[in-house]
Write an enzyme that holds these catalytic residues in place. Sequence first.
Site, PDB file in Angstrom:
ATOM      1  N   ARG A 172       0.846  -1.190   0.000  1.00 13.35           N
ATOM      2  CA  ARG A 172       0.000   0.000   0.000  1.00 13.35           C
ATOM      3  C   ARG A 172       0.885   1.245   0.000  1.00 13.35           C
ATOM      4  NH1 ARG A 172      -4.889   1.403   4.237  1.00 13.35           N
ATOM      5  NH2 ARG A 172      -3.253   1.107   5.818  1.00 13.35           N
ATOM      6  N   ASP A 461      -3.826   3.333  13.990  1.00 13.56           N
ATOM      7  CA  ASP A 461      -2.972   3.931  12.968  1.00 13.56           C
ATOM      8  C   ASP A 461      -3.508   5.314  12.656  1.00 13.56           C
ATOM      9  OD1 ASP A 461      -5.174   3.595  11.300  1.00 13.56           O
ATOM     10  OD2 ASP A 461      -4.245   2.047  10.057  1.00 13.56           O
TER      11      ASP A 461
END
Length: 548
Positions: A172, A461
């Site tokens: 990603r 996150d």
Amino acid sequence: MAAADQGPSPAVPGVTVAGPPVPRAEEVLTAGALEFVADLHRTFDGRRRELLAARRERRAEIARTGTLDFLPQTADVRAGDWKVAPAPRALLDRRVEITGPTDRKMVVNALNSGAKVWLADFEDATAPTWENVLSGQVNLIDAFEGRIDFTSAQGKAYALKPAGELATVVVRPRGWHLDERHLTVDGAPVAGAFVDFGLYFFHNAARLLAKGEQDPNSGPYFYLPKTESHLEARLWNEVFTHAQAALGIPHGTIRATVLIETITAAFEMDEILYELRDHAAGLNAGRWDYLFSIVKNFRDGGEHYVLPDRNTVTMASPFMAAYTRLLVRTCHRRGAHAIGGMAAFIPSRKDPEVNAAALVKVRADKEREAGGGFDGSWVAHPDLVPVARECFDAVLGERPHQKDAPGSPEPVTPAHLLDVAGAGGSCTRTGLHNAVQVGVRYIEAWLRGLGAVGIFHMMEDAATAEISRSQIWQWIHNGVVLADTGEKTTAELVRRLVAEELASLRAESGEEAYAAGRWTEAAALFEQVALAEDFPDFLTLPALALID
């Protein structure tokens, strides 16, 4: 923090690398790799910037109208009978995917975890220090070459299992909005997306294809974050086509799964798959960023869009259930995988009670997803892989996926997707306090270079920090009265909670440990992004100036 200027690259005119020294950086920043990234920048950065401007225009339109709808100009795409390219062997079975940053220990543990896929994350789970960006690339190369290992400070050694037992790597890169200030081309910073994708693809595409002759779990595969429209997906498709041609890689070798983690993208799922149809692998339900996007886009939409305590909004909430029904139905109609959201609970190997509670929650979440038609789902910790796998095994059996199941026939209308008020729940001081705690603690860790952080038995996150600070902004600007105390949410109250949190952290950790952290900077940044009069689009944008 100011980066040390390493000067122009003598081999690549127009390219300047700036930043602190990183071990083995020369293995990644080769002349060929820099030329490749520079070519991506020169070819596509103008269009990227146009699309970022289009985001702002669309947000202004949402503020004016207070709503969203499916695009009339793409009705023929939604009505058409088409499918994406068949999945490669490595991505046929995705029943459990583990996510995490690309530090050396995580690389080994994720690949060994028993998950089918590892999302190697240069985005929300990585604080983009120059060292993290480059060392992550080095670690992935070492993993593919079978030469990666790790020994902890306690002397525990980690090494890779045999190739056939390892997870498939899906990288990603960063979203379109983030620049990489340590690398400039013709005086302009290169998009983090071009850096992450470009360096990885340049160094590994041919290597992965060569490995694939013996190991079917290899290929240049990607997750695409923060996509807001099919035009942004079209740009990625153009990047893929260009990159494959430039390196002599067959067209369609790249496969990409798009995270549907913005409310605008939820209205363009068909169109996003269509734009990427030669390279599409599926869609993913990115729940926390999705909530953040709703708050951000409808922040001035009145009480109907006020989100209650974030921990009370589950995937069973009506507007979230509508979003996942539409995602599964769209993917399966188009022959793409539908991948569920993150189980962020962290099991405890020391506290049986915490561990049992986490496993119960994860099992319920994954059973709902498997029963709802998803083909796989995410976990954040290796210990959660077995329970997630059991839930999908019970539904899939020996089948690699359930794309033959059309999904729920229940209608999904714009009103369903936007019915935030229907979630129920309330806004409480407990929820406000939790948002402050998570936001401040996460940002402090991020400033120290950590992007995936365990907080209160949850793996947090950047997405959860975003929803925490955006909720606070929304509650203040909508004059929310807290249900459990009767207080009005104000900037003054938030500042008081931040000060109390810092005092608690100082007492808890001790003066020496507290002084070694970056708590004052974290608190100031949190207040900046939560309390500013004008809503900052992403907290990472002002935060980038504070890291090397």
